[in-house]
Design an enzyme around this catalytic site. Structure first.
Site, PDB file in Angstrom:
ATOM      1  N   ASP A  86     -16.803 -13.024   9.291  1.00  0.00           N
ATOM      2  CA  ASP A  86     -15.360 -12.826   9.153  1.00  0.00           C
ATOM      3  C   ASP A  86     -14.856 -12.275  10.485  1.00  0.00           C
ATOM      4  O   ASP A  86     -14.969 -11.081  10.756  1.00  0.00           O
ATOM      5  CB  ASP A  86     -15.091 -11.855   8.001  1.00  0.00           C
ATOM      6  CG  ASP A  86     -13.607 -11.517   7.850  1.00  0.00           C
ATOM      7  OD1 ASP A  86     -12.811 -11.933   8.716  1.00  0.00           O
ATOM      8  OD2 ASP A  86     -13.266 -10.833   6.870  1.00  0.00           O
ATOM      9  N   LYS A 143      -5.406 -13.532  11.818  1.00  0.00           N
ATOM     10  CA  LYS A 143      -4.673 -12.559  12.645  1.00  0.00           C
ATOM     11  C   LYS A 143      -4.232 -13.105  14.010  1.00  0.00           C
ATOM     12  O   LYS A 143      -3.197 -13.736  14.096  1.00  0.00           O
ATOM     13  CB  LYS A 143      -5.484 -11.270  12.775  1.00  0.00           C
ATOM     14  CG  LYS A 143      -5.568 -10.529  11.434  1.00  0.00           C
ATOM     15  CD  LYS A 143      -5.852  -9.049  11.565  1.00  0.00           C
ATOM     16  CE  LYS A 143      -5.525  -8.294  10.309  1.00  0.00           C
ATOM     17  NZ  LYS A 143      -6.630  -8.156   9.364  1.00  0.00           N
ATOM     18  N   TYR A 200     -14.195  -4.891   4.923  1.00  0.00           N
ATOM     19  CA  TYR A 200     -12.884  -5.309   4.418  1.00  0.00           C
ATOM     20  C   TYR A 200     -12.726  -6.788   4.721  1.00  0.00           C
ATOM     21  O   TYR A 200     -12.852  -7.220   5.868  1.00  0.00           O
ATOM     22  CB  TYR A 200     -11.740  -4.525   5.080  1.00  0.00           C
ATOM     23  CG  TYR A 200     -10.385  -5.046   4.636  1.00  0.00           C
ATOM     24  CD1 TYR A 200      -9.834  -4.663   3.414  1.00  0.00           C
ATOM     25  CD2 TYR A 200      -9.681  -5.965   5.414  1.00  0.00           C
ATOM     26  CE1 TYR A 200      -8.603  -5.166   2.988  1.00  0.00           C
ATOM     27  CE2 TYR A 200      -8.450  -6.480   4.988  1.00  0.00           C
ATOM     28  CZ  TYR A 200      -7.930  -6.081   3.780  1.00  0.00           C
ATOM     29  OH  TYR A 200      -6.731  -6.592   3.350  1.00  0.00           O
ATOM     30  N   TYR A 222       0.821  -1.216   0.000  1.00  0.00           N
ATOM     31  CA  TYR A 222       0.000   0.000   0.000  1.00  0.00           C
ATOM     32  C   TYR A 222       0.859   1.272   0.000  1.00  0.00           C
ATOM     33  O   TYR A 222       0.463   2.266   0.615  1.00  0.00           O
ATOM     34  CB  TYR A 222      -0.918   0.055   1.234  1.00  0.00           C
ATOM     35  CG  TYR A 222      -1.743  -1.168   1.497  1.00  0.00           C
ATOM     36  CD1 TYR A 222      -2.722  -1.595   0.605  1.00  0.00           C
ATOM     37  CD2 TYR A 222      -1.555  -1.910   2.665  1.00  0.00           C
ATOM     38  CE1 TYR A 222      -3.482  -2.717   0.861  1.00  0.00           C
ATOM     39  CE2 TYR A 222      -2.323  -3.037   2.927  1.00  0.00           C
ATOM     40  CZ  TYR A 222      -3.281  -3.433   2.020  1.00  0.00           C
ATOM     41  OH  TYR A 222      -4.029  -4.539   2.290  1.00  0.00           O
TER      42      TYR A 222
END
Ligand SMILES: *Cc1c(COP(=O)(O)O)cnc(C)c1O
Length: 421
Positions: A242, A271, A141, A13
């Protein structure tokens, strides 16, 4: 000449032209990153929210070494091993009710791809045609791979750039704010209408429960999830959560689904799963999903199998991470962090601030424009704190082992930045 002093390394990014990364980590310990130039920075964001026990954890290091000395990894195609089986059983035992089957992959994005493929193939296996679109939320996201990009916020840059290449999904607006009843009412009406009109084409509804993460840290009320659950049931549409960001305590409960007291049909973890040690995700499914893949031959089998799935070292570390989480009562640590963030982040004021909000171990300052935090990263680093503001948010999501004094250092930096503006 477009290279930087970093040579071949291409950063995420980031505009590479002129980029000169000033933060070269030599080692890390607890909540502290130690840079090659001797600076020490408290990591306010747990390396994209995954390093839940802090860095260089002696028990996790030890279990990793033990597993590497046995074997680091073997394929799960035709072979099996204890770490993967033990972790799957452990996840099934702590997950929201009914999620008894665990499929591993190597990142949150791929775990979500697995969830999408599972939902699509579920209907095909049942002989149902035409259910091949996903209902997702604005501000969502779900990762960076192509399939999950298609269910990320359609107005956000990344989606926009790849339009035409991505499947067209159906989007509804989430409620905005944990206690905003007007917004909740509107969102429920929109969701109900979307189901009424489109349910026959839906493969699944996919959401980040309670907290939308990288799309701007929107916290929304549990009632919305209960309504989604009942609409999904009514119309035979699987519900996918999610929990790559929200899993393992980030919102104050072990899983965000617990705020609503419901279970999805498919749940994805990543994560915090390996506490930041290794890439791994888990896609959990209930009996209803799993049984659609059962049959007498290979024809209904789930068509997926990453090379690194069920990675033994990752599984061993993940299992120990969960044991530490339970043994040391991390939910209590998270409640303490939440209380401190409420005391120290909620009252922060200054020009350019739209709202401050806190949930679990996440403190967010929403700003009116990204220009408000221009320069904040180096301001914080000069004061011993690592932050990565993005878009309209400045946030902290610290490791759960953070001390009161370390957290105060983070919140003071935030307070001082906005006081000076
Ligand atoms: C980070 C994230 C992902 C993607 O996980 P990766 O491991 O980066 O591929 C997916 N969903 C949510 C909610 C996330 O926060």
């Amino acid at each position: 000449m477009t290279s930087t002093r970093d040579g071949a390394l291409w950063y995420p990014y980031a505009q590479m032209r002129g980029l000169d990364c000033q933060y070269d980590v030599a080692r890390a310990e607890g909540c502290t990153l130690e840079l090659a130039d001797g600076r020490k920075l408290i990591d306010a964001i747990s390396s994209w929210w995954c390093v839940i026990h802090g860095y260089n954890h002696p028990e996790l290091n030890a279990v990793l070494r033990q597993q590497v000395d046995r074997f680091a990894h073997v394929m799960l195609g035709g072979l099996s091993h204890e770490p993967a089986r033990a972790l799957a059983n452990k996840l099934a035992s702590i997950a929201p009710r009914g999620l008894n089957h665990v499929f591993f992959a190597d990142s949150g994005s791929v775990g979500m791809e697995v969830a999408m493929k599972m939902a699509i193939q579920y209907h095909k296996n049942l002989g149902i045609q035409g259910r091949d679109r996903f209902l997702a939320l604005y501000r969502a996201y779900h990762g960076d791979t192509t399939g999950v990009m298609s269910i990320g916020d359609p107005e956000e840059g990344m989606h926009h750039l790849f339009r035409g290449y991505l499947p067209e999904q159906l989007f509804v607006h989430p409620p905005v704010g944990f206690d905003n009843q007007d917004s909740l009412g509107r969102a429920i009406a929109e969701l109900t209408a979307a189901f009424a009109q489109h349910h026959l084409s839906l493969a699944a509804m996919v959401v980040e429960p309670i907290m939308q993460g990288a799309g701007g840290f929107n916290f929304y009320p549990p009632e919305y999830l209960r309504v989604a659950r009942s609409l999904c049931d009514q119309h035979g549409v699987p519900l996918v959560f999610d929990e790559v960001a929200t899993g393992f305590g980030r919102t104050g409960k072990l899983f965000a689904a617990e705020h609503a007291g419901i279970s999805p049909d498919i749940l994805v973890l990543g994560k915090g799963l390996t506490a930041g040690y290794l890439g791994m995700s888990a896609t959990l499914a209930n009996d209803r999903i799993y049984e659609a893949f059962l049959g007498d031959g290979p024809s209904n089998a789930f068509m997926h199998g990453p090379t690194f799935m069920g990675h033994a070292t990752a599984a061993a570390v993940a299992l120990r991470s969960i044991e530490i989480f339970e043994r040391d009562d991390y939910l209590k640590k998270i409640a303490r962090i939440e209380a401190q963030l409420q005391r120290e982040v909620l009252p922060i004021r200054g020009s350019g601030i739209k709202e401050t909000r806190v949930l679990g171990a996440v403190g967010v300052i929403e700003v009116t424009s990204p220009s408000v935090h221009l320069g904040l990263q180096s301001f914080a680093a000069d004061r011993g704190v690592w932050l990565r503001p993005f878009d309209r948010t400045v946030y902290t999501a610290p490791p759960y082992i953070i001390s009161e004094v370390e957290l105060l250092q983070i919140t003071s930096v935030l307070r001082d930045w906005f006081a000076l503006r």
